[in-house]
Design a protein around this motif. Sequence first.
Motif, PDB file in Angstrom:
ATOM      1  N   GLU A  58      -4.374   4.350 -10.398  1.00  0.00           N
ATOM      2  CA  GLU A  58      -4.006   3.174  -8.564  1.00  0.00           C
ATOM      3  C   GLU A  58      -5.789   2.482  -9.552  1.00  0.00           C
ATOM      4  O   GLU A  58      -5.845   1.509  -8.595  1.00  0.00           O
ATOM      5  CB  GLU A  58      -4.680   4.362  -8.665  1.00  0.00           C
ATOM      6  N   GLU A 102       1.178  -1.054  -0.243  1.00  0.00           N
ATOM      7  CA  GLU A 102       0.113  -0.184   0.188  1.00  0.00           C
ATOM      8  C   GLU A 102       1.113   0.749  -0.178  1.00  0.00           C
ATOM      9  O   GLU A 102       0.444   1.992  -0.458  1.00  0.00           O
ATOM     10  CB  GLU A 102      -1.077  -0.039   1.118  1.00  0.00           C
ATOM     11  N   LEU A 131      -2.437  -4.363   2.042  1.00  0.00           N
ATOM     12  CA  LEU A 131      -2.224  -4.843   0.048  1.00  0.00           C
ATOM     13  C   LEU A 131      -0.845  -5.325   0.166  1.00  0.00           C
ATOM     14  O   LEU A 131      -0.343  -5.157   0.869  1.00  0.00           O
ATOM     15  CB  LEU A 131      -2.583  -3.705   0.042  1.00  0.00           C
ATOM     16  N   GLU A 146      -8.270   7.580  -1.198  1.00  0.00           N
ATOM     17  CA  GLU A 146      -8.186   7.135  -2.307  1.00  0.00           C
ATOM     18  C   GLU A 146      -8.004   8.611  -3.589  1.00  0.00           C
ATOM     19  O   GLU A 146      -8.843   9.364  -3.636  1.00  0.00           O
ATOM     20  CB  GLU A 146      -9.248   5.901  -3.222  1.00  0.00           C
ATOM     21  N   ARG A 170      -5.611  -8.361  -1.401  1.00  0.00           N
ATOM     22  CA  ARG A 170      -6.111  -7.876  -0.071  1.00  0.00           C
ATOM     23  C   ARG A 170      -5.207  -8.816   0.763  1.00  0.00           C
ATOM     24  O   ARG A 170      -6.119  -9.953   0.258  1.00  0.00           O
ATOM     25  CB  ARG A 170      -7.246  -7.539   0.835  1.00  0.00           C
ATOM     26  N   ARG A 227      -4.814  -1.873  -8.792  1.00  0.00           N
ATOM     27  CA  ARG A 227      -6.344  -2.322  -8.022  1.00  0.00           C
ATOM     28  C   ARG A 227      -7.298  -2.926  -8.526  1.00  0.00           C
ATOM     29  O   ARG A 227      -7.484  -4.652  -7.776  1.00  0.00           O
ATOM     30  CB  ARG A 227      -6.761  -1.545  -6.640  1.00  0.00           C
ATOM     31  N   SER A 228      -6.902  -3.493  -9.713  1.00  0.00           N
ATOM     32  CA  SER A 228      -8.746  -4.323 -10.240  1.00  0.00           C
ATOM     33  C   SER A 228      -8.034  -4.912 -10.834  1.00  0.00           C
ATOM     34  O   SER A 228      -8.698  -5.751 -11.772  1.00  0.00           O
ATOM     35  CB  SER A 228      -9.391  -2.745 -10.840  1.00  0.00           C
TER      36      SER A 228
END
Length: 674
Positions: free
Chosen positions: A361, A48, A378, A333, A372, A365-366
Amino acid sequence: MARANRRLSRRARYSAYVDGPDPLAPPVDLSEALEAIGQDVMAGSSAESAMREFLRRGGRDQTGLDELARRVAERRRELTNRHHLDGTLQEIKELLDRAVLAERKQLARDVQMDEGDRALAQMQLDNLPASPAAAVSELNQYPWRSDEARREFEKIKDLLGRELLDQRFAGIKQALHDADDTDRAALQEMLRDLNALLDAHRRGEDTDQQFDDFMARHGEYFPEQPRNVEELLDSLAQRAAAAQRMRNSMTAEQRRELDELASQAFGSPDLMDALAQMDDHLRSLRPGEDWSGSERMDGENGLGLGDGTGVFQDLADLDALADQLAQSYQGSELDDLDLDKLARQLGADAVVDARTLQRLERDLRSTGALRRDSDGRLALTPKAMRQLGKEILRAVAETMSGRQGGHEVRRSGAAGELSGATREWAFGDTEPWDVTRTVTNALTRRAAAGGGVGPAVSIEIGDVEVQETEARTQACVALLVDTSFSMAMEGRWVPMKRTTLALHTLVTSRFRGDDLQLIGFGRSAAVMPVEELVGLDAKWEKGTNLHHALLLANRHFRKHPNAQPVLMIVTDGEPTSHLEPDGQVYFDYPPDPMTIAISVRELDASARLGARTTFFRLGDDPGLARFVDGMARRVGGTVVAPEVDDLSAAVIGSYLDSRRNGALGAWTADDWLR
């Protein structure tokens, strides 16, 4: 039909896409971000914080949050250094001076005027107070002889009214230029209705119909067109709070002058009373606004009350942007970034940079790069680890090829058994085609393009896959890496992790038949998955337990009796701890002879299992040099003393050399990087 199409095309309109992310924007390149994040993770940062750090720094061709924050701070300094806050007082003083000068000229020109009256008028003008507010008050009852002077003096009251309103309602100052009594009466009616609406809302008695009726009557004063009373409150409270911060920033003398002048706005105290009532409602309904802040403004450009309030709103926007760009609050975010404010303050280019960072970003994440873990933190996913490993391995390959005067070398007709794996064909490959995979790729491509199934199959270069061959014997590899605190203290922590990840990537992608075990040893030793070792934090822990690490490596070798054992040891210190028979760790420094003896005994066991052993000695410690040289001679191994930046290339080269003795052909860096 053609005419209808032409009519439709004439009605078409094109504009910027505003409903969410741009669907036509090019994909964001994650490779640089993942490499930087991986480096920080290997250095001990969380995934993170490593991602946040990259977003702050930006990339080679990407502006980061720090640069945007710097531009926000620079814009803020520019506003505070350019302006001062007595612009309205200066304008009033200029109007007052022009009125007095015009009156003096009229007194000098009027030959029919009684000399006593002339002397009295001149004495009154000569003795006006220095305070603009007191002078205006005294001249309220003055019998002006000059029409020009009277007009200039009346402008003062009109200016005060427009400035006070412009503080609360942006842009109204220009709209009220040359306003007449009808315009002023309409304003007073709007303020009465507004205060009634705010008072009802404060008591919880307002209705949607009351708001709709208010906007129907007075919507022209609110160009932002609020949709409900809450949006109206937000807009009014933000500007009123900015006006209050501007007042707080003035000197006591400036505030006193303006307060005295304000009662004369539009020639009566009614406007000031209505605005004071509105401010009371807004303070009660929006206590969270900043009503007490202030700024030091000592520039050369004087600000009027309305323009000054706009500047203070800009300062509030810039402060909010600075908080958003800092990303320091819980759960922050980049999607929280207010792009409208950013566009107003820094322009469209800054919005483009911010949108790219937001997409970066979001994609991190996607798209499977970060996930997680069981503790909610993260972490890098295996997919990200593989990509990071490939980048490190590519850098190692370029280093090795450069040292060898390397050029493109491929195995021509490599003999050996099929490995069962396939890969995309590349120029120079002579391995046999995998016909099933090739035809399947061609059919899949045609189906994706909307083509049907036909009797013929059209094969393109990108469809072709070739069969990989096993041009080697199987190897059983144990990489032992020192995880004692000295490795971190001496700057060897990240190179050690890069080396581990590079070797793991090479074995799992190009030598899948080999079995690699990663063993970290500090005070004690443990077998570690690559994700755990790459994310390992340095700990202040005394001890270098080579004995325990060798025990684990020999256990790994015994599980693969038909494979060639390969033992590689990366360390920067002599053994200082070992396992006792009861499983407890014994530590002593300088090294206890018993620790050395049982470490040597376990290394002898590796030699009896047939292990090819290489020591990678880091640092110039003479005791370590004597120890590893003696150990290597004892088992017929080798010692490599690389610079820390060359550790990865040294380990990879040693691994390939160890395998080469059992290979059917030589391997180069180009071979295993393909």
